[in-house]
Design an enzyme around this catalytic site. Structure first.
Site, mmCIF file in Angstrom:
data_model
loop_
_atom_site.group_PDB
_atom_site.id
_atom_site.type_symbol
_atom_site.label_atom_id
_atom_site.label_comp_id
_atom_site.label_asym_id
_atom_site.label_seq_id
_atom_site.Cartn_x
_atom_site.Cartn_y
_atom_site.Cartn_z
ATOM 1 N N THR A 95 0.827 -1.214 0.000
ATOM 2 C CA THR A 95 0.000 0.000 0.000
ATOM 3 C C THR A 95 0.856 1.258 0.000
ATOM 4 O O THR A 95 0.561 2.220 -0.708
ATOM 5 C CB THR A 95 -0.848 0.047 1.310
ATOM 6 N N VAL A 101 7.097 6.640 12.570
ATOM 7 C CA VAL A 101 6.280 7.044 13.733
ATOM 8 C C VAL A 101 5.224 8.052 13.283
ATOM 9 O O VAL A 101 5.554 9.101 12.718
ATOM 10 C CB VAL A 101 7.141 7.704 14.835
ATOM 11 N N ILE A 138 2.534 12.592 10.349
ATOM 12 C CA ILE A 138 2.890 13.627 11.340
ATOM 13 C C ILE A 138 4.421 13.804 11.349
ATOM 14 O O ILE A 138 5.142 12.826 11.553
ATOM 15 C CB ILE A 138 2.452 13.211 12.763
ATOM 16 N N GLU A 182 -1.169 -4.038 11.125
ATOM 17 C CA GLU A 182 0.028 -4.757 10.706
ATOM 18 C C GLU A 182 -0.383 -6.126 10.143
ATOM 19 O O GLU A 182 -1.503 -6.594 10.394
ATOM 20 C CB GLU A 182 0.952 -4.989 11.909
ATOM 21 N N LYS A 210 7.487 2.397 18.242
ATOM 22 C CA LYS A 210 7.489 3.829 17.892
ATOM 23 C C LYS A 210 7.966 4.655 19.086
ATOM 24 O O LYS A 210 8.762 5.596 18.931
ATOM 25 C CB LYS A 210 6.090 4.255 17.452
ATOM 26 N N GLY A 232 -1.964 4.081 7.030
ATOM 27 C CA GLY A 232 -2.573 4.094 5.696
ATOM 28 C C GLY A 232 -1.535 4.480 4.647
ATOM 29 O O GLY A 232 -0.532 5.140 4.952
HETATM 30 N N1 HSE Z 1 -0.388 -0.655 12.172
HETATM 31 C C1 HSE Z 1 0.064 0.669 12.336
HETATM 32 C C2 HSE Z 1 -1.052 1.501 12.989
HETATM 33 C C3 HSE Z 1 0.441 1.241 11.002
HETATM 34 O O1 HSE Z 1 -2.174 1.009 13.085
HETATM 35 O O2 HSE Z 1 -0.798 2.594 13.435
HETATM 36 C C4 HSE Z 1 1.226 2.509 11.069
HETATM 37 O O3 HSE Z 1 2.438 2.325 11.723
#
Ligand code: HSE
Length: 437
Positions: A14, A134, A138, A192, A207, A304
């Site tokens: 994606t 992270v 942002i 994920e 993160k 996303g």
């Molecule tokens: N799986 C992660 C989330 C994707 O839902 O924030 C972005 O790091």
């Protein structure tokens, strides 16, 4: 004009597909802003045949990401495969060792090998950029790495996982089940590959480990983080939080304490009127408390394809402009080891939901155990079902909700262990920490 920057992209999921579309859509603006063009000249993915909705015809195809990383036809290697191990690790190492800057969205890789990769980048005199790792769109890495170089940070906390925030929001607002909300987050491409990483808090912890390093100048150390996920959060907790003036959010928090740096990920009660409580759905938010200034909060899309590609592209643009900052905001030799503050020493308010046996003396017995640990209560609510006895009350138990004033984690654990031994409750107590904000 300087020659265009030649980019190789490994991973066409994606994010990779969104990146290719974004580079094509922003071509003229990128050239104007960077003073040179940005061309994706080579790509690598598992399947060449798959239709990704983007034009790959002019790009050289590689089936081995390590080969792409070493290709002399590229100037910068973009890693979008994910995973803390190979092929991502070897490919990024190979790119850096062969004098190419690397851009990655891979928090797992950086949480585990970030310092080593930063050392390698330093040795080769190239950039290692990871804005997308992270908070997706942002710009929190740049904010900490560059924007706040002159500030002393006391605490950084935030909603760092879009999937969890999406689930908690929909459970609260639409009274949907946990499983239903998770399924939708997966369909929308937020979760994920293994959603347990999101739900159990590990994605947030990865993160947070990067943010803590950037904020406090410490070596990235995921093992120093206390982690709890959201799978135990019940509709009853969301409803009680709402009534008491709170919302439940999965927060990652890193804070300086006299005992060291406390790093924790857990469901958290935040006051409804706080800015972090307004953050709904897949949106992420990070608040930075720095000395001498009011808190800074950055809010934006945290997962996303397009949101993540936006950050990857800004990292590529920095390379195109010739900008290079130490990956963790200072030379790796000056990163210090984390002095970990033990979770038992954590101090704060607590929400406790118990199923108390409905018989005389129960409340007094619970209050005694709390008092023994010098825990003072802000409120205590005993619920009686509106529509007659529920399964729980039929068994002779009633839900009791306690909100404590600031106290120690150790005290709460000891008090609840004693309450359990007294056999005045059924099941395990639900405990949610309250964060001051
Ligand atoms: N799986 C992660 C989330 C994707 O839902 O924030 C972005 O790091």
């Amino acid at each position: 004009m300087t020659k265009p920057l030649r980019v190789g992209v490994a991973g066409l999921g994606t994010v990779g597909a969104a990146l290719i579309a974004q580079v094509a859509a922003q071509r003229a603006q990128l050239t104007a802003r960077c003073g040179r063009g940005i061309d994706i000249v080579a790509v690598c993915a598992r399947s060449k045949a798959k239709n990704r909705g983007v034009d790959l015809k002019k790009m050289k195809w590689f089936s081995d990401p390590v080969e792409l990383a070493g290709d002399p036809g590229i100037d910068v290697f973009v890693e979008l495969m994910g995973g803390s191990g190979d092929p991502a690790k070897t490919a990024v190492e190979f790119a850096l060792a062969s004098g190419k800057s690397a851009v990655t969205a891979n928090k797992a890789l950086l949480a585990k090998h970030g310092v080593k990769l930063a050392q390698l980048a330093e040795k080769s005199g190239v950039a290692l950029n990871y804005e997308a790792a992270v908070g997706a769109a942002i710009p929190i890495v740049k904010t900490l790495r560059e924007g706040l170089t002159g500030n002393s940070i006391d605490r950084i906390y935030g909603i760092l996982n879009g999937t969890c925030n999406y689930i908690l929001t929909r459970m609260e607002q639409e009274k949907l089940s946990f499983a239903e909300c998770l399924k939708q987050a997966q369909q929308l491409g937020y979760a994920e590959a293994n959603p347990a990483f999101d739900i159990e808090g590990h994605d947030t912890a990865q993160k947070l480990s990067l943010l803590a390093s950037l904020a406090f100048g410490t070596k990235v150390d995921q093992s120093a983080i206390y982690v709890e996920g959201i799978s135990s959060i019940a509709a009853a907790d969301l409803a009680a939080a709402d009534e008491l003036g709170y919302r439940v959010k999965l927060l990652g928090v890193a804070v300086k304490t006299p005992q060291g740096i406390e790093q924790r990920v857990h469901p958290t009660m935040v006051r409804k009127e706080s800015s972090i409580a307004q953050v709904m759905g897949v949106t992420n938010a990070v608040t930075i408390d720095a000395k001498g200034i009011n808190p800074i909060t950055l809010i934006g899309p945290g997962a996303g394809g397009a949101a993540t590609a936006s950050a990857v592209l800004s990292d590529i643009a920095d390379v195109a402009r010739g900008q290079k900052t130490s990956p963790f905001g200072r030379p790796t030799a000056s990163l210090t080891s984390v002095r970990k503050a033990p979770m038992q020493r954590h101090e704060g308010g607590y929400y406790i939901r118990l199923m108390a046996r409905d018989k005389p003396g129960t409340a007094a017995s619970i209050a005694t155990r709390l008092a023994e640990q010098e825990i003072s209560l802000e409120s205590i609510v005993q619920r009686h079902p509106k529509d007659g006895p529920s399964a729980d009350t039929a068994k002779g138990s009633v839900p009791v909700i306690l909100i404590t004033y600031a106290t120690s984690e150790d005290g709460v654990r000891k008090a609840l262990a004693a309450v359990g031994r007294d056999k005045v409750i059924s099941g395990r107590p639900q405990v949610i920490r309250i964060e001051k904000n």
